[in-house]
Design an enzyme around this catalytic site. Structure first.
Site, mmCIF file in Angstrom:
data_model
loop_
_atom_site.group_PDB
_atom_site.id
_atom_site.type_symbol
_atom_site.label_atom_id
_atom_site.label_comp_id
_atom_site.label_asym_id
_atom_site.label_seq_id
_atom_site.Cartn_x
_atom_site.Cartn_y
_atom_site.Cartn_z
ATOM 1 N N ARG A 238 -28.417 22.740 35.421
ATOM 2 C CA ARG A 238 -29.139 22.580 36.684
ATOM 3 C C ARG A 238 -28.384 23.337 37.772
ATOM 4 N NH1 ARG A 238 -32.661 21.488 33.934
ATOM 5 N NH2 ARG A 238 -33.923 19.589 33.776
ATOM 6 N N GLU A 267 -35.508 26.549 43.366
ATOM 7 C CA GLU A 267 -36.332 27.278 42.400
ATOM 8 C C GLU A 267 -37.794 27.254 42.820
ATOM 9 O OE1 GLU A 267 -35.598 25.781 38.454
ATOM 10 O OE2 GLU A 267 -33.500 26.396 38.475
ATOM 11 N N HIS A 286 -35.280 30.262 34.804
ATOM 12 C CA HIS A 286 -35.300 28.943 34.175
ATOM 13 C C HIS A 286 -36.139 28.959 32.889
ATOM 14 C CE1 HIS A 286 -34.810 24.403 35.186
ATOM 15 N NE2 HIS A 286 -34.753 24.599 33.876
#
Length: 333
Positions: A238, A267, A286
């Site tokens: 993360r 994000e 991601h």
């Protein structure tokens, strides 16, 4: 009357069809854009089950509007997008999708490590921009992976799978974890060390811990200073675990050699983010679990969790086990 379910992103038909036979399903019809907050606030009012992604913040104020909500099925391993305490207080089950993405995420983590070490993205740009004129002895030279020391922060499922891949490259394995994993140490030949020692001796530092109040900014300026000047930092966990400002400064000041990032504090990452300007940073959007097979498994598992929670069974991936039976969920007699 069938229980009502809301899905916060467009899913493949085979997943939706499996739910539609048992529930009244409404779904946000965009594959790439998260459901707007105002839409989610409206849709959640009467639903019994919510199928959501990490992109949705399921906080207390949203749950207050959901008077019938019994289960939140998160299509992810992490669930820091959900106010777990509020859900538990309200008797709402929360589930995740662990296990099915372990190997795929480990693949991506090692691929990112290799790409960063050997400057693959930079080399591709070098070729395509016409800069490659001849072979040169030190042109685009990187760091060796074989025989190097890899430090794994967080020896959970993915950390263990990553260690197995590293063994195939004859790497020296060390790890830091909240508690020692004696069985894994024996199985993998991996050594437990303090976080400080791991940072000092590792050529590659891989961050694989979940995001909690204890791990937020776990890697900051102080920790980066301990690392070798030739070291590479890899983060596929993360974004908030690494202080991005401190990382940028460490890279600019050549305190560490490079970084590979699949996750960011914000994000999608802003295009003017300083880290995107550095040639020694490999950045990905991601995609740790982004194989077709794994994403389908994640969606199927989230759907199974949802169905279990709404049909009187105990979901297999309950992350608030204080709710020891479905009967403690709101609305069940």
């Amino acid at each position: 009357m069938k229980p009502k379910v809301y899905i916060t992103r467009k899913l493949p038909d085979q997943i939706v069809n499996g739910l539609s036979g048992n529930f009244e399903v409404t779904m946000w019809q965009d594959e790439t854009t998260p459901v707007p907050r105002e839409v989610l606030e409206k849709e959640i009012v009467e639903v019994d089950g919510l199928f959501c992604l990490l992109t949705e913040q399921i906080d207390e104020s949203l749950m207050e509007k959901a008077t019938n909500l019994k289960i939140i099925a998160n299509m992810a391993v992490g669930y820091n997008n959900i106010d777990l305490q509020s859900a538990t207080d309200k008797g709402i089950m929360v589930t995740n999708t662990p296990g099915v993405l372990t190997e795929t995420t480990a693949d991506l983590t090692f691929a990112l490590l290799l790409a960063t070490a050997r400057r693959l993205v930079e080399a591709t740009g070098y070729l395509k921009s016409g800069q490659w004129k001849t072979w040169s002895p030190m042109q685009l030279t990187g760091q060796d992976v074989h025989g190097a020391t890899i430090g794994i922060i967080g020896l959970g499922r993915i950390g263990k799978a990553l260690a197995k891949r590293a063994k195939g490259f004859d790497m020296n394995l060390v790890y830091y974890n909240r508690s020692r994993k004696l069985e894994e140490e024996k199985e993998l030949g991996i050594e437990f060390v303090s976080l400080e020692e791991l940072l000092k001796i590792s050529d590659f530092v891989c961050v694989l811990v979940p995001l909690t109040s204890q791990t937020s900014y776990m890697i900051g300026a102080e920790q980066l200073t301990l690392m070798k000047k030739t070291a590479v930092l890899i983060n596929t966990a993360r974004g908030d675990i690494v202080d991005e400002r401190a990382l940028y400064q460490a890279l600019v000041n050549q305190e560490i050699w490079a970084a590979g990032l699949d996750v960011f504090e914000e994000e999608p990452v802003p295009l003017d983010h300083p880290l995107l300007t550095l040639p020694n940073v490999v950045t990905l959007p991601h995609i740790g679990s982004a194989s077709i097979a794994t994403r389908m498994k994640m969606a199927s598992l989230a759907a199974e969790n949802l169905m279990a929670g709404l049909t009187g069974a105990l979901p297999g991936n309950l992350v608030n086990p204080e709710l020891t039976s479905v009967q403690k969920g709101r609305g069940h007699s």
